[in-house]
Design an enzyme around this catalytic site. Structure first.
Site: not given
Ligand code: URA
Length: 237
Positions: A136, A230
């Site tokens: 989804t 991240d």
């Molecule tokens: N999660 C992350 O770690 N970085 C982002 O830019 C967006 C979500």
């Protein structure tokens, strides 16, 4: 939005008159931004820098998380409490009205647990894992472990990066399905996109969120820009 920020090119910078890095009036009332002090801006600059190694990233993120937790605790209700001091006099103070717990949105939110424990010794902490459903493309709950009496507690919901808000909204729905009152949820976040803030705060107007910074937006991969990449990878790997 970036035009309201102090110029990063000047040797000495002054804070905007509003005391915020974005115009608070443009944001929902239930979204609070930490004052953009020089300290906070310097800490955020370190964790945004692609050259920052993991040790410094963790140390510096932990300092920002501590600021967020301390501010979050300022928003919990208190009741009067009088104590007798060692010199035999009364002090009319306060104590927190209710019990709290933390709930981290895995995996990145787990990075914020220690900061909460540093301020609230032996605090109960739950966890929620939400991932995108392959069929989804919607956020789907994969795992939740929450204190059994969570419905009676104030909940500090922990997630460092707020992009679209999809996971956060799902996590709030999970909390509320376990009986948590919307007005007892305090969402703590390091960096938010404007759309994430609007999506979460408009859908849950009684919840309050506290963020350290509001960025410009999202890229095609739904990463926050300028962001820091991240968060989970940089903190844990
Ligand atoms: N999660 C992350 O770690 N970085 C982002 O830019 C967006 C979500």
């Amino acid at each position: 939005m970036s035009s309201t920020r102090p110029s990063p090119n000047t040797a000495t910078i002054s804070l905007p008159a509003s005391g915020c890095n974005v115009n608070q009036a443009e944001l929902p009332d239930n979204a609070l931004i930490l004052p953009p002090t020089h300290q906070l801006q310097a800490l955020l600059t370190i964790i945004r820098d692609e050259k920052t190694q993991r040790g410094d990233f963790v140390f510096t993120s932990d300092r920002i998380i501590r600021l967020l937790v301390e501010e979050g605790l300022n928003h919990l209700p208190v009741v009067p409490k009088t104590v007798r001091t060692p010199v035999g006099m009364d002090f009319d103070g306060v104590s927190f009205q209710g019990r709290i717990c933390g709930v981290s949105i895995m995996r990145a939110g787990e990075a914020m647990e220690a900061g909460l424990r540093d301020c609230c010794r032996s605090v109960r902490i739950g966890k929620i894992l939400i991932q995108r459903d392959e069929e989804t493309a919607l956020p789907k709950l994969f795992y939740a472990k929450l204190p059994e009496d969570i419905a009676e507690r104030y909940v500090l919901l922990l997630d460092p990066m707020l992009a679209t808000g999809g996971s956060c909204i799902k996590a709030i729905e999970v909390l509320m399905s376990h009986g948590v009152r919307e007005d007892r949820i305090l969402f703590l976040n390091l960096i938010a996109s404007p759309e994430g803030i609007n999506n979460v705060c408009n859908l849950f107007p009684k919840l309050r969120m506290i963020t350290a910074w509001v960025d410009e937006g999202l890229d095609g991969h739904r990463y926050i820009v300028p962001g820091l990449g991240d968060f989970g990878d940089r903190y844990f790997l």
